[in-house]
Write a protein that holds these residues in place. Sequence first.
Motif, PDB file in Angstrom:
ATOM      1  N   GLU A   6       0.821  -1.211   0.000  1.00 62.55           N
ATOM      2  CA  GLU A   6       0.000   0.000   0.000  1.00 62.55           C
ATOM      3  C   GLU A   6       0.856   1.263   0.000  1.00 62.55           C
ATOM      4  O   GLU A   6       0.401   2.318   0.430  1.00 62.55           O
ATOM      5  CB  GLU A   6      -0.931   0.019   1.229  1.00 62.55           C
ATOM      6  N   LYS A   7       2.108   1.155  -0.424  1.00 65.29           N
ATOM      7  CA  LYS A   7       3.047   2.280  -0.463  1.00 65.29           C
ATOM      8  C   LYS A   7       3.328   2.831   0.920  1.00 65.29           C
ATOM      9  O   LYS A   7       3.188   4.018   1.186  1.00 65.29           O
ATOM     10  CB  LYS A   7       2.548   3.367  -1.411  1.00 65.29           C
ATOM     11  N   TYR A  80       2.186   5.137   6.409  1.00 62.84           N
ATOM     12  CA  TYR A  80       1.615   5.151   5.050  1.00 62.84           C
ATOM     13  C   TYR A  80       1.816   6.490   4.406  1.00 62.84           C
ATOM     14  O   TYR A  80       1.860   7.493   5.022  1.00 62.84           O
ATOM     15  CB  TYR A  80       0.114   4.835   5.097  1.00 62.84           C
TER      16      TYR A  80
END
Length: 80
Positions: A6-7, A80
């Motif tokens: 999810e980066k 994130y």
Amino acid sequence: MIELPEKGWRIDFSDNGQGMDQQTIARLFDRYYRGTNTDSSIEGSGLGMAITKELVQAMGGRINVSTQMGEGTVISALFY
């Protein structure tokens, strides 16, 4: 450090200790909380986990705790 699909990034801290019960998990990030065994001679002020959580949140992250009695604990900082 593990790159997430999810980066984001996850940093895991683990031990092979006795694990934590639900009461300890619920209070783990409370200031001055040192666990359920306050009779032990372990030194510390009970601020480490509270400060760690605040720092991780200040950097836009969050902390997860995974533990099982008799198996140990994994604390993950996710960004994130």
